[in-house]
Design a protein around this motif. Structure first.
Motif, PDB file in Angstrom:
ATOM      1  N   LYS A  38      -6.377   1.384  -7.156  1.00 39.67           N
ATOM      2  CA  LYS A  38      -7.681   2.015  -7.366  1.00 39.67           C
ATOM      3  C   LYS A  38      -8.052   2.911  -6.188  1.00 39.67           C
ATOM      4  CE  LYS A  38     -11.281   2.596  -9.818  1.00 39.67           C
ATOM      5  NZ  LYS A  38     -11.157   3.232 -11.123  1.00 39.67           N
ATOM      6  N   VAL A  39      -7.825   2.397  -4.982  1.00 41.62           N
ATOM      7  CA  VAL A  39      -8.204   3.159  -3.794  1.00 41.62           C
ATOM      8  C   VAL A  39      -7.358   4.422  -3.668  1.00 41.62           C
ATOM      9  CG1 VAL A  39      -8.196   3.083  -1.275  1.00 41.62           C
ATOM     10  CG2 VAL A  39      -9.154   1.189  -2.561  1.00 41.62           C
ATOM     11  N   CYS A  56      -3.908  -9.058  -6.927  1.00 38.88           N
ATOM     12  CA  CYS A  56      -5.209  -8.523  -6.517  1.00 38.88           C
ATOM     13  C   CYS A  56      -5.021  -7.323  -5.603  1.00 38.88           C
ATOM     14  CB  CYS A  56      -6.004  -9.629  -5.826  1.00 38.88           C
ATOM     15  SG  CYS A  56      -7.533  -9.075  -5.083  1.00 38.88           S
ATOM     16  N   TRP A  57      -4.093  -7.429  -4.670  1.00 40.86           N
ATOM     17  CA  TRP A  57      -3.888  -6.343  -3.718  1.00 40.86           C
ATOM     18  C   TRP A  57      -3.322  -5.099  -4.408  1.00 40.86           C
ATOM     19  CZ3 TRP A  57      -6.056  -4.924   0.358  1.00 40.86           C
ATOM     20  CH2 TRP A  57      -5.475  -4.049   1.282  1.00 40.86           C
ATOM     21  N   LEU A  80       0.836  -1.211   0.000  1.00 42.84           N
ATOM     22  CA  LEU A  80       0.000   0.000   0.000  1.00 42.84           C
ATOM     23  C   LEU A  80       0.865   1.253   0.000  1.00 42.84           C
ATOM     24  CD1 LEU A  80      -2.796   1.369   0.320  1.00 42.84           C
ATOM     25  CD2 LEU A  80      -2.542   1.095   2.780  1.00 42.84           C
ATOM     26  N   VAL A  96      -3.899  -4.154  -7.511  1.00 38.25           N
ATOM     27  CA  VAL A  96      -5.003  -3.529  -8.250  1.00 38.25           C
ATOM     28  C   VAL A  96      -5.906  -2.753  -7.303  1.00 38.25           C
ATOM     29  CG1 VAL A  96      -7.108  -4.049  -9.536  1.00 38.25           C
ATOM     30  CG2 VAL A  96      -4.988  -5.146 -10.183  1.00 38.25           C
ATOM     31  N   VAL A  97      -6.233  -3.393  -6.161  1.00 34.93           N
ATOM     32  CA  VAL A  97      -7.133  -2.752  -5.195  1.00 34.93           C
ATOM     33  C   VAL A  97      -6.496  -1.484  -4.634  1.00 34.93           C
ATOM     34  CG1 VAL A  97      -8.140  -3.050  -2.905  1.00 34.93           C
ATOM     35  CG2 VAL A  97      -8.413  -4.835  -4.601  1.00 34.93           C
TER      36      VAL A  97
END
Lengths: 292, 175
Positions: B160-161, B153-154, B11, B156-157
């Motif tokens: 986007k966030v 997946c993480w 992140l 991409v998420v």
């Protein structure tokens, strides 16, 4: 000797006149040829074509660049649109201004502008000629004329799209593109966050986390009509311009982009929902208050 | 098994990349100002043109045509020089911007690839697999660990966030 001199003078005179005559014939042939050539372009036959009655309108659907139009597209409506040839001079003058907005403020000498203006002038002159010659339409043959009209209308549309792209390019180059957040979008995002927290605390032990999310999305579909609808300005991009010029109606493009936008909204909701869920899960593990 | 704070590391990396992207244009303009050495010359030329124009406006064309014409020629010559200078400066700025963008995107790609390489077989976090049914395989890709959240997946998420967050921030900061 005198007779020889007279004969030579006569021969010279006749050769001059013959030369003059040949020159005159060549000149006439060139003039006639140019007119023939133009007639062939616009569809006038040499020997008189068949009389097709009233002039036919082009049957192919016209492009329209009004991407905000919401009424359904139909071929009959396309034929009722105003003729592209009517406001030629004003349209062309506006085109010549909009087509090259990036050149207006340029400090450099505009060498290419006269060329573009000349091309547009030629197109305009041709259109004027077509318009003037359309009235005596008895001798017009259909398909070459239609082809020329189609070509001119596509050229016109291409120039307009080019102008729109050029005017939208500075705004896109100005920095990061920000999406507009209307009230419904904000409501969706906040709802996704709150649901994720709720699901993590109370629901996840009993069923999959995606079931409440799907329920939420269904609820959003029903609730969307209660929110004020914000008209989103359709941006002209290279993709939409290429699709328009390739013959796809603007209405189809509008609907596809609308569908794509909705899918994007659902994807954003899903990402935010999953992110919030994982974040809550990790915070709860950190706090040690709960074991899965 | 998953490291404790892998999810936070990914992140943070995504956040940093997006933050750098926001400041790319500022960075490229700063760099071009540092590289450019003759910015004063342009200012001098502009001042000179302005002075000459003011002088020209005070001269009557009818009375002192020769002087007026001479001044006009000087103004035109200096304006042409200024245009050439501006053109070369703009080209240099565009080049610097292009180079900075290329370097950034290469660095970003390298960071993403290294993260994927590191967490190829380890999930960034693990949850009970029944929570993320029926897409647990998709979410766990490429680790294959049941209930794990895979790096792809993480990424991409998070991307986007973070983009959403920056958009909200930009929209609020705009007048």
């Amino acid at each position: 000797m005198d007779t020889g001199g007279d004969t030579s003078e006569e021969a010279t005179g006749s050769s001059m006149s013959a030369a003059q005559r040949r020159a005159e014939m060549r000149r006439r042939k060139l003039l006639l040829n140019s007119e023939d050539r133009l007639n062939r372009i616009v569809g006038f036959a040499k020997n008189g074509s068949d009389n097709n009655g009233a002039s036919r309108r082009p049957a192919e659907p016209r492009f329209h660049l009004d991407l905000d139009r919401t009424e359904p597209w139909s071929p009959s409506s396309s034929s009722q649109r105003p003729s592209p040839f009517l406001p030629e001079s004003s349209a062309l003058s506006s085109l010549s201004h909009t087509a090259t907005p990036e050149r207006r403020g340029s400090p450099l000498p505009d060498c290419s502008e006269p060329a573009a203006a000349a091309v547009e002038d030629d197109v305009g002159a041709l259109r004027q000629r077509l318009k003037g010659e359309r009235a005596p339409s008895d001798n017009i043959s259909g398909s070459p004329r239609r082809g020329l009209q189609n070509y001119l209308s596509r050229f016109d549309d291409a120039m307009k799209l080019r102008g729109q792209l050029a005017s939208e390019k500075p705004t896109q180059d100005g920095g990061v593109e920000t999406e507009e957040f209307d009230p419904f979008r904000v409501f969706r995002l906040v709802g996704s966050i709150l649901l994720a927290v709720f699901v993590r605390i109370f629901v996840c032990k009993y069923l999959s986390i995606f079931a409440p999310f799907l329920t939420l999305e269904l609820a959003y579909m029903g609730l969307s009509k209660y929110f004020p609808k914000v008209e989103k300005k359709t941006k002209t991009t290279v993709l939409t311009a290429a699709l328009l010029l390739s013959g796809i109606p603007a209405e189809v493009i509008n609907r596809s982009m609308d569908t794509y936008r909705r899918m994007g909204d659902v994807f954003s909701d899903l990402c935010l929902y999953f992110f919030t869920f994982v974040l809550c899960h990790e915070l709860l593990l950190l706090c040690g208050s709960e074991t899965p | 098994m998953a490291a404790g704070y892998a999810w936070f590391l990914v992140l943070g990396s995504v956040f940093l990349c997006n933050l750098m992207k926001t400041f790319l244009s500022t960075l490229s303009s700063l760099l071009s100002k540092m590289i450019q050495k003759d910015a004063e010359q342009e200012m001098e030329m502009r001042t000179e043109i302005q002075g000459m124009k003011m002088e020209q406006s005070s001269i009557s064309m009818m009375d002192e045509f020769a002087k007026y014409a001479r001044l006009e020629r000087k103004i035109n010559k200096t304006t042409d020089k200024l245009k050439t200078h501006v053109k070369s400066r703009t080209a240099q700025q565009a080049k610097v911007k292009w180079v900075v963008n290329i370097i950034f995107y290469i660095a970003q790609a390298a960071l993403m690839v290294s993260l994927i390489w590191k967490y190829y077989s380890d999930p960034v976090t693990v949850v009970p697999s029944r929570w993320i049914a029926p897409v647990e395989r998709l979410v766990a890709f490429p680790t294959g660990v049941p209930g794990g959240v895979g790096i792809t997946c993480w990424l991409v998420v998070c991307n986007k966030v973070v983009t959403l967050g920056f958009n909200v921030f930009n929209q609020r900061s705009q007048p």
